[in-house]
Design a protein around this motif. Structure first.
Motif, PDB file in Angstrom:
ATOM      1  N   VAL A   1      -2.399  14.674   2.885  1.00 22.38           N
ATOM      2  CA  VAL A   1      -1.011  14.484   3.230  1.00 22.38           C
ATOM      3  C   VAL A   1      -0.386  15.857   3.457  1.00 22.38           C
ATOM      4  CG1 VAL A   1       1.204  13.510   2.501  1.00 22.38           C
ATOM      5  CG2 VAL A   1      -0.931  12.397   1.809  1.00 22.38           C
ATOM      6  N   TYR A   2       0.303  15.984   4.598  1.00 25.48           N
ATOM      7  CA  TYR A   2       0.890  17.276   4.967  1.00 25.48           C
ATOM      8  C   TYR A   2       2.410  17.155   4.931  1.00 25.48           C
ATOM      9  CZ  TYR A   2      -3.848  18.215   6.462  1.00 25.48           C
ATOM     10  OH  TYR A   2      -5.218  18.384   6.491  1.00 25.48           O
TER      11      TYR A   2
ATOM     12  N   ILE B   1      -0.297  12.116   7.712  1.00 25.13           N
ATOM     13  CA  ILE B   1      -1.391  11.614   6.872  1.00 25.13           C
ATOM     14  C   ILE B   1      -2.675  11.598   7.699  1.00 25.13           C
ATOM     15  CG2 ILE B   1      -2.226   9.668   5.500  1.00 25.13           C
ATOM     16  CD1 ILE B   1       0.755   8.778   5.297  1.00 25.13           C
ATOM     17  N   VAL B   2      -3.743  12.180   7.136  1.00 22.22           N
ATOM     18  CA  VAL B   2      -5.060  12.167   7.782  1.00 22.22           C
ATOM     19  C   VAL B   2      -6.034  11.476   6.841  1.00 22.22           C
ATOM     20  CG1 VAL B   2      -6.941  13.529   8.723  1.00 22.22           C
ATOM     21  CG2 VAL B   2      -4.573  14.285   9.057  1.00 22.22           C
ATOM     22  N   PRO B   3      -6.513  10.257   7.169  1.00 24.52           N
ATOM     23  CA  PRO B   3      -7.449   9.548   6.296  1.00 24.52           C
ATOM     24  C   PRO B   3      -8.819  10.220   6.287  1.00 24.52           C
ATOM     25  CG  PRO B   3      -6.375   8.053   7.857  1.00 24.52           C
ATOM     26  CD  PRO B   3      -6.121   9.449   8.337  1.00 24.52           C
ATOM     27  N   ALA B   4      -9.451  10.280   5.126  1.00 27.27           N
ATOM     28  CA  ALA B   4     -10.819  10.798   5.041  1.00 27.27           C
ATOM     29  C   ALA B   4     -11.778   9.879   5.768  1.00 27.27           C
ATOM     30  CB  ALA B   4     -11.222  10.950   3.577  1.00 27.27           C
ATOM     31  N   SER B   5     -11.464   8.603   5.826  1.00 22.74           N
ATOM     32  CA  SER B   5     -12.334   7.639   6.493  1.00 22.74           C
ATOM     33  C   SER B   5     -12.212   7.706   8.016  1.00 22.74           C
ATOM     34  CB  SER B   5     -12.004   6.220   6.021  1.00 22.74           C
ATOM     35  OG  SER B   5     -10.657   5.905   6.327  1.00 22.74           O
ATOM     36  N   ALA B   6     -11.128   8.302   8.509  1.00 17.95           N
ATOM     37  CA  ALA B   6     -10.911   8.420   9.957  1.00 17.95           C
ATOM     38  C   ALA B   6     -10.223   9.765  10.223  1.00 17.95           C
ATOM     39  CB  ALA B   6     -10.067   7.262  10.474  1.00 17.95           C
ATOM     40  N   PRO B   7     -10.988  10.883  10.114  1.00 18.00           N
ATOM     41  CA  PRO B   7     -10.379  12.218  10.211  1.00 18.00           C
ATOM     42  C   PRO B   7      -9.738  12.516  11.555  1.00 18.00           C
ATOM     43  CG  PRO B   7     -12.778  12.358  10.177  1.00 18.00           C
ATOM     44  CD  PRO B   7     -12.439  10.955   9.855  1.00 18.00           C
ATOM     45  N   ASP B   8     -10.109  11.776  12.577  1.00 19.27           N
ATOM     46  CA  ASP B   8      -9.505  12.008  13.890  1.00 19.27           C
ATOM     47  C   ASP B   8      -8.170  11.279  14.038  1.00 19.27           C
ATOM     48  OD1 ASP B   8     -11.652  13.572  14.608  1.00 19.27           O
ATOM     49  OD2 ASP B   8     -12.777  11.888  15.469  1.00 19.27           O
TER      50      ASP B   8
ATOM     51  N   ILE C   1       0.843  -1.201   0.000  1.00 24.78           N
ATOM     52  CA  ILE C   1       0.000   0.000   0.000  1.00 24.78           C
ATOM     53  C   ILE C   1       0.880   1.253   0.000  1.00 24.78           C
ATOM     54  CG2 ILE C   1      -1.595   1.365   1.393  1.00 24.78           C
ATOM     55  CD1 ILE C   1      -2.972  -0.864  -0.050  1.00 24.78           C
ATOM     56  N   ALA C   2       0.520   2.186  -0.862  1.00 25.17           N
ATOM     57  CA  ALA C   2       1.229   3.461  -0.943  1.00 25.17           C
ATOM     58  C   ALA C   2       0.210   4.554  -1.247  1.00 25.17           C
ATOM     59  CB  ALA C   2       2.305   3.422  -2.020  1.00 25.17           C
ATOM     60  N   ILE C   3       0.627   5.797  -1.043  1.00 25.32           N
ATOM     61  CA  ILE C   3      -0.252   6.942  -1.281  1.00 25.32           C
ATOM     62  C   ILE C   3       0.330   7.786  -2.399  1.00 25.32           C
ATOM     63  CG2 ILE C   3      -1.166   9.090  -0.293  1.00 25.32           C
ATOM     64  CD1 ILE C   3      -1.116   7.670   2.435  1.00 25.32           C
ATOM     65  N   SER C   4      -0.535   8.125  -3.353  1.00 29.86           N
ATOM     66  CA  SER C   4      -0.160   9.054  -4.410  1.00 29.86           C
ATOM     67  C   SER C   4      -0.704  10.425  -4.021  1.00 29.86           C
ATOM     68  CB  SER C   4      -0.747   8.598  -5.755  1.00 29.86           C
ATOM     69  OG  SER C   4      -0.462   9.533  -6.770  1.00 29.86           O
ATOM     70  N   ALA C   5       0.197  11.283  -3.551  1.00 36.45           N
ATOM     71  CA  ALA C   5      -0.196  12.616  -3.068  1.00 36.45           C
ATOM     72  C   ALA C   5       0.045  13.645  -4.162  1.00 36.45           C
ATOM     73  CB  ALA C   5       0.596  12.977  -1.816  1.00 36.45           C
ATOM     74  N   GLU C   6      -0.990  14.435  -4.476  1.00 36.74           N
ATOM     75  CA  GLU C   6      -0.904  15.401  -5.570  1.00 36.74           C
ATOM     76  C   GLU C   6      -0.434  16.748  -5.015  1.00 36.74           C
ATOM     77  OE1 GLU C   6      -4.658  15.326  -7.539  1.00 36.74           O
ATOM     78  OE2 GLU C   6      -4.311  13.328  -8.395  1.00 36.74           O
ATOM     79  N   VAL C   7       0.846  17.041  -5.201  1.00 37.33           N
ATOM     80  CA  VAL C   7       1.450  18.275  -4.700  1.00 37.33           C
ATOM     81  C   VAL C   7       1.467  19.302  -5.826  1.00 37.33           C
ATOM     82  CG1 VAL C   7       3.520  19.310  -3.707  1.00 37.33           C
ATOM     83  CG2 VAL C   7       2.876  16.955  -3.104  1.00 37.33           C
TER      84      VAL C   7
ATOM     85  N   LYS D   1       5.034   6.126   1.374  1.00 33.95           N
ATOM     86  CA  LYS D   1       4.822   4.838   2.044  1.00 33.95           C
ATOM     87  C   LYS D   1       4.310   5.112   3.447  1.00 33.95           C
ATOM     88  CE  LYS D   1       5.056   0.385   2.729  1.00 33.95           C
ATOM     89  NZ  LYS D   1       4.110  -0.513   2.054  1.00 33.95           N
ATOM     90  N   PRO D   2       3.053   4.720   3.755  1.00 33.71           N
ATOM     91  CA  PRO D   2       2.486   5.051   5.072  1.00 33.71           C
ATOM     92  C   PRO D   2       2.874   4.038   6.144  1.00 33.71           C
ATOM     93  CG  PRO D   2       0.840   3.973   3.728  1.00 33.71           C
ATOM     94  CD  PRO D   2       2.068   4.066   2.876  1.00 33.71           C
ATOM     95  N   ASP D   3       2.890   4.492   7.383  1.00 36.14           N
ATOM     96  CA  ASP D   3       2.991   3.609   8.550  1.00 36.14           C
ATOM     97  C   ASP D   3       1.575   3.423   9.069  1.00 36.14           C
ATOM     98  OD1 ASP D   3       5.800   3.548   8.408  1.00 36.14           O
ATOM     99  OD2 ASP D   3       5.911   5.475   9.442  1.00 36.14           O
ATOM    100  N   ASP D   4       1.006   2.248   8.787  1.00 35.46           N
ATOM    101  CA  ASP D   4      -0.417   2.027   9.077  1.00 35.46           C
ATOM    102  C   ASP D   4      -0.600   0.687   9.783  1.00 35.46           C
ATOM    103  OD1 ASP D   4      -3.175   2.194   9.098  1.00 35.46           O
ATOM    104  OD2 ASP D   4      -3.397   1.570   7.006  1.00 35.46           O
ATOM    105  N   PRO D   5      -0.185   0.581  11.048  1.00 37.78           N
ATOM    106  CA  PRO D   5      -0.250  -0.715  11.741  1.00 37.78           C
ATOM    107  C   PRO D   5      -1.673  -1.244  11.921  1.00 37.78           C
ATOM    108  CG  PRO D   5       0.300   1.044  13.274  1.00 37.78           C
ATOM    109  CD  PRO D   5       0.365   1.652  11.914  1.00 37.78           C
TER     110      PRO D   5
END
Length: 389
Positions: A385-386, A334-341, A312-318, A369-373
């Motif tokens: 993505v910030y 990284i702040v997921p839209a599915s879990a904004p908190d 899994i990876a994130i394509s961030a549009e900068v 590459k996210p750290d998503d345990p």
């Protein structure tokens, strides 16, 4: 009362236009005052979202991102089989060795067995492809031995027949010598002497005939030897061709068998089942159902795909204007839209050397590459993505 109302009525009628104009002006005044007080009391419209405002305050670049993957496996079947059961659904997470699809391999197994039998038959016929030349080779060896022996006998006169003829000639010569002395002494007649001379001549002719016979026998043996050697050469050439042809059949059968057995010698085949060969996979694009025929005429049939969830990876549009601030290897938020908190971290792994157009502006799709345990991010999800400025 009636008399009082009439003069007022007449005045209103006579000043009708002026009265209407005043009424309109008064109404317009009320509208302006209402708008003024509404704007004054209404809360100011927000200029940015909380996340964007927070990013600006923290000195960060806010980029929209999509969760993707860098590794995906296509599972296809290129041999005749029938789907008997599909054990998973689209989007289902699977583990290593988990059964995905069950197959009927009757036709495939029959084809493998036929190839095995063909290979065995070709191997069994291999010895029969060689003509036995042992007897011919032994005959040639014997003929060569005879030629060598008779050649020696001919050259050295050791043949029994030659020895006998030579002995007879020597005896005739001695007898002639003896009788020649007797004749000279007058002991025998001329006729008797001539008889011994004739005996010597006959003995010499016999010796020559014996030599000629032995020479003819040698010539015949040499002719026979050459004939047998030619037969042997032809037999060996025929054996070579036959063996090569038979071995070609064996090799072809072995290649066909190996190619067929290799079709199921893949990490995602276990017995009559297709299984996951990924520790952490996600099923997508199931293209078959029960009773589907696969591998018709040897053409591959796509069955399904498994996403490697560990890729899994994130394509961030900068935005193009901010890309100079992004560095490979830097840590991002990284702040997921599915879990904004929730707030995850990630690492920039790739900054492409090209930009693409989107919504009228240029963006660079940076790979993170996210750290998503906890596995919050799934393919197709969106995130913010910030990046540090």
């Amino acid at each position: 009362m009636k008399d009082w109302f009439l003069p007022v009525k007449d005045w209103i009628v006579s000043h009708k236009k002026a009265a209407l104009a005043g009424a309109c002006a008064l109404a317009a005044l009320f509208v302006v005052l209402g708008i003024f007080f509404h704007q004054k009391n209404a809360p100011a419209a927000p200029q940015k979202t909380d996340s964007a405002a927070s990013a600006d305050q923290a000195g960060e670049i806010d980029a929209w991102g999509e969760v993707k993957y860098t590794r995906m496996e296509d599972i296809s079947v290129d041999f005749p089989s029938i789907v008997t059961d599909v054990l998973v659904k689209e989007g289902e997470r699977v583990t290593l060795g988990q059964p995905l699809v069950t197959l009927d391999l009757s036709e495939y197994s029959g084809n493998v067995e036929k190839l095995k039998q063909q290979l065995a038959a070709n191997q069994a016929a291999l010895p029969a492809a060689t003509q036995d030349t042992a007897a011919l080779e032994a005959d040639i060896t014997q003929t060569q031995s005879q030629i060598a022996r008779k050649t020696t006998e001919y050259n050295k006169g050791t043949s029994p027949d030659l020895k006998l003829a030579q002995t007879q000639l020597d005896t005739a010569k001695r007898n002639l010598s003896n009788y020649q002395a007797l004749y000279s002494a007058g002991g025998v007649s001329k006729e008797t002497l001539n008889q011994y001379k004739d005996a010597v001549t006959q003995a010499a002719e016999t010796l020559q005939k014996t030599k000629n016979a032995l020479k003819d026998e040698l010539d015949q043996l040499n002719v026979s030897l050459r004939s047998k050697q030619a037969q042997l050469s032809q037999a060996k050439l025929g054996n070579t061709a036959n063996v090569a042809k038979q071995q070609g059949g064996v090799s072809a059968a072995q290649v066909d068998l190996d190619a067929m057995t290799a079709k199921t010698a893949k990490t995602y085949f276990k017995g009559n089942q297709i299984v996951s060969d990924l520790k952490n996979g996600i099923v997508q694009n199931i293209t078959v159902s029960s009773a589907a025929h696969l591998g018709v005429q040897g053409a591959p049939t796509k069955v399904l795909q498994i996403i490697d969830a560990d890729s899994i990876a994130i394509s961030a549009e900068v935005d193009e204007e901010f890309i100079g601030s992004v560095k490979a290897g830097e840590t991002v938020r990284i702040v997921p839209a599915s879990a904004p908190d929730a707030s995850l971290t990630g690492t920039v792994t790739q900054i492409p050397d090209l930009a693409v157009e989107k919504d009228g502006k240029r963006v660079v799709r940076v790979l993170v590459k996210p750290d998503d345990p906890k596995g919050l991010l799934k393919p197709g999800y969106t995130v913010d993505v910030y990046f540090s400025k």
